[in-house]
Each structure stands twice: as C-alpha cells, then as structure tokens.
Design an enzyme around this catalytic site. Sequence first.
Site, PDB file in Angstrom:
ATOM      1  N   TYR A 186       0.877  -1.025   0.574  1.00 43.31           N
ATOM      2  CA  TYR A 186       0.237   0.037   0.148  1.00 43.31           C
ATOM      3  C   TYR A 186       0.741   1.276  -0.111  1.00 43.31           C
ATOM      4  CZ  TYR A 186      -3.576  -3.447   1.305  1.00 43.31           C
ATOM      5  OH  TYR A 186      -4.987  -4.016   1.311  1.00 43.31           O
ATOM      6  N   SER A 187       0.543   2.202  -0.643  1.00 37.72           N
ATOM      7  CA  SER A 187       1.554   3.571  -0.999  1.00 37.72           C
ATOM      8  C   SER A 187       1.198   4.359   0.274  1.00 37.72           C
ATOM      9  CB  SER A 187       0.895   4.532  -2.134  1.00 37.72           C
ATOM     10  OG  SER A 187       1.273   3.792  -3.198  1.00 37.72           O
ATOM     11  N   CYS A 202      -0.579   7.282 -10.321  1.00 39.14           N
ATOM     12  CA  CYS A 202      -0.414   6.457  -9.484  1.00 39.14           C
ATOM     13  C   CYS A 202      -1.453   5.886  -9.163  1.00 39.14           C
ATOM     14  CB  CYS A 202      -0.077   6.678  -7.735  1.00 39.14           C
ATOM     15  SG  CYS A 202       0.239   5.482  -7.251  1.00 39.14           S
ATOM     16  N   GLU A 260       4.099   4.344 -10.819  1.00 43.97           N
ATOM     17  CA  GLU A 260       2.883   2.808  -9.685  1.00 43.97           C
ATOM     18  C   GLU A 260       1.740   3.077  -9.969  1.00 43.97           C
ATOM     19  OE1 GLU A 260       5.309   2.497  -5.764  1.00 43.97           O
ATOM     20  OE2 GLU A 260       3.342   3.278  -5.050  1.00 43.97           O
ATOM     21  N   TYR A 320      -0.752  -0.535  -9.713  1.00 38.10           N
ATOM     22  CA  TYR A 320      -1.324  -1.900  -9.170  1.00 38.10           C
ATOM     23  C   TYR A 320      -2.553  -2.686  -9.821  1.00 38.10           C
ATOM     24  CZ  TYR A 320      -3.021   2.061  -6.556  1.00 38.10           C
ATOM     25  OH  TYR A 320      -4.340   2.762  -6.195  1.00 38.10           O
TER      26      TYR A 320
END
Length: 378
Positions: free
Chosen positions: A155-156, A336, A376, A378
């Site tokens: 988790y960012s 992101c 980044e 996911y």
Amino acid sequence: MAHLAALSQVSFAAPAGSDTTLRRSAFKIQNISFGDKSWHPALSLDLKSRNTGLKKRLLVCMSVQQASRSKVAVSPLELEDAKEPPLNTYKPKEPYTATIASVERLVGPNAPGETCHVVIDHGGNVPYWEGQSYGVIPPGENPKKPGAPHNVRLYSIASTRYGDSFDGKTASLCVRRAVYYNPETGKEDPSKSGVCSNFLCNSKPGDKVQITGPSGKIMLLPEDDPNATHIMIATGTGVAPFRGYLRRMFMEDVPTYKFGGLAWLFLGVANNDSLLYDEEFAKYLQDNPDHFRYDKALSREQKNKSGGKMYVQDKIEEYSDEIFKLLDDGAHIYFCGLKGMMPGIQDTLKKVAEQRGEKWDEKLSQLKKKKQWHVEVY
C-alpha cells in the site's frame, strides 16, 4: 502531539441542513469555509477526554485546521538527516507488529464502494520517505499454502514521514475495500472479498497489524530543486503518495525543504462523493494559488469534449499544451493508480505528441532518461 496540546477544545462544523455523520465534515473545521456553503458548529470534542475513539478522529481533522493557520512544526527533525531512503527495514519473514490508531471512512454515501483512511502507529520504528509503500500481512493463513501466513500486500503511504500527528510515529494508508459481486445474483460474495483491504477497513484502534518495508524508490519526491514542477496524475487510492507530497510542500514546516515550485494534481474518481482528501487539497489551492493547481475528473458526473465520460486522460488532453511545455522545461510527472489507467493516458500523450510534430516514443525515452517519469500502478 505537542502541537495539539494548546488546543484543548476543537469545534467541528457541518453543513447546515446536512446529516451529522463525521464523513467529509470531519475535514471541515470551524472558521474554515469551503466554497459557498454555510457552516455551523455541530460537535465539540475535548482533546483531554478519555474517549480515545473521538481523539483518534481528530488526526485528519486537525491537519486542515493547522493548514488554515501557519505551517505545522514537525519532529523529530533527525528524519531529514538520512542521505538515502530506508528500504526493507522489516521483511516478510520478520515483520514489525504495529498498532491501528484509527480507521475513518473517506467517501460519501453515493460513492461506489468504500475507501478508508487507516492510521498505523509504528512508534517511530519503521521510518519511511514520501512516495514509499508499506507491506501489510493480514492475519490468518494462506489458503494456497496451509500453515503459512498470507502474502504481503503493498500500500502506498498517504502521509509524510512525520505522519498525521506530525511526530514521526505514524503512517497513513488509503485503502479501498475490495468486494466481489456475483454477476448472476448481484449479491456480494464474502468468500471472494479482498482479505487485506477488508481486514484494514474493519480494524479498530488498538488492533495489531503486521507491516513490512518500507519499499520503493520510483515515487520518491525529488527535493534537490525546491522550485521544480510536479505534475501528479492519480485515479482513486492512487492519490495516496501525492497527499504525502502535498502535506510536505504546503502543510508542514520543514526547515530543509521550502517548496516554491508548482504542484499540479489531476485526480480521477467516479463522482463528487468519491473524492479523497478533497478539503485538504482545496485548502492548499486557496492558500497557495501560485504554487498549486487541482483538477478533478469525475467520470459519472462530467463529460469530456466528445460527450463521453470524463477520465484523467481527458483532463490531460485538455491541458496538453501546457503539460508538454512544462515537461520540456524539466517538470516531473507521476502516475499512480490501477494499471488500467495507463493505456488510455499513454494513447492520449502519444496523440498529443504527434499533433505537436513529436515522436512520443522518443519523448518518453528522454523523460525516463532524465528521471522525470515516475509510474507506480497496481
């Protein structure tokens, strides 16, 4: 929490005529007005009260109140001394046991799904830099490996190295609860729900959580030039690292980093109720109009120029000339969010580049070579 001690009484405000749930109103503090809404005191909380649940609810709220005054003093300043970011201090086989400090719902009733702001108390033992991630190991055993723990979920981190309490002892995560609906029945199937996201969103203050990391260098905020331009493009919870950047730029008094450049945030979500940290960002815009820009893409409420749904790539196209000029002048650009955001964005950037007589592949190669390109997903 020394900066809170002088404020033993805090008044919350809620929109006149609205319900009194502490949802977005948790960000709207007395003496702060957002837009043209009228506000009235709705609830007063004593910071010295023994009701720890209510005290925890103040963490996010206080951040905006502090921002409305002067910048917030942070400590310990030794967190600025490291020349390199901390990396993998705690590994999956030996995670750190931290404590949940608070869990707050961030979105409104009309948002599709639920997103929570989770504050984790690591006691100052798992320091990190803005843009890094924590790993979380949910309790229980891995169904694919009986007897073994679950795999790590990354988790960012949604806070600066000083955390929401500005003392270097907490880290915040922005977590969307992952649920699965059976396409045939339309009903939720708990057996297929996201294990870690539901664990975090269901957590209570005092619960223990196994964390690893910190990890990641791609999204670190470059601070060698405090007057640089940073273009941040996020979908949903992808806004997490950018919240950390912006708090560091505009909320905290960091002696070694005095931001004087331009930060430009593009945030894509479904609708107004899905906006994350909107009041914090609106306050930065109000107080720093020469250094902050904030554009929202609400796919279910806005239309793009073709009459279709408004996504972040449509906003990028809308400001493409300006964005490309900023990139030519050395701006950093960050992406992101979900992996699905990138193809549409890349297509838009390629189209714009071609319209400008440029080859996108060559331009992208140059941006990466000059370390201006940060992704980044996911």
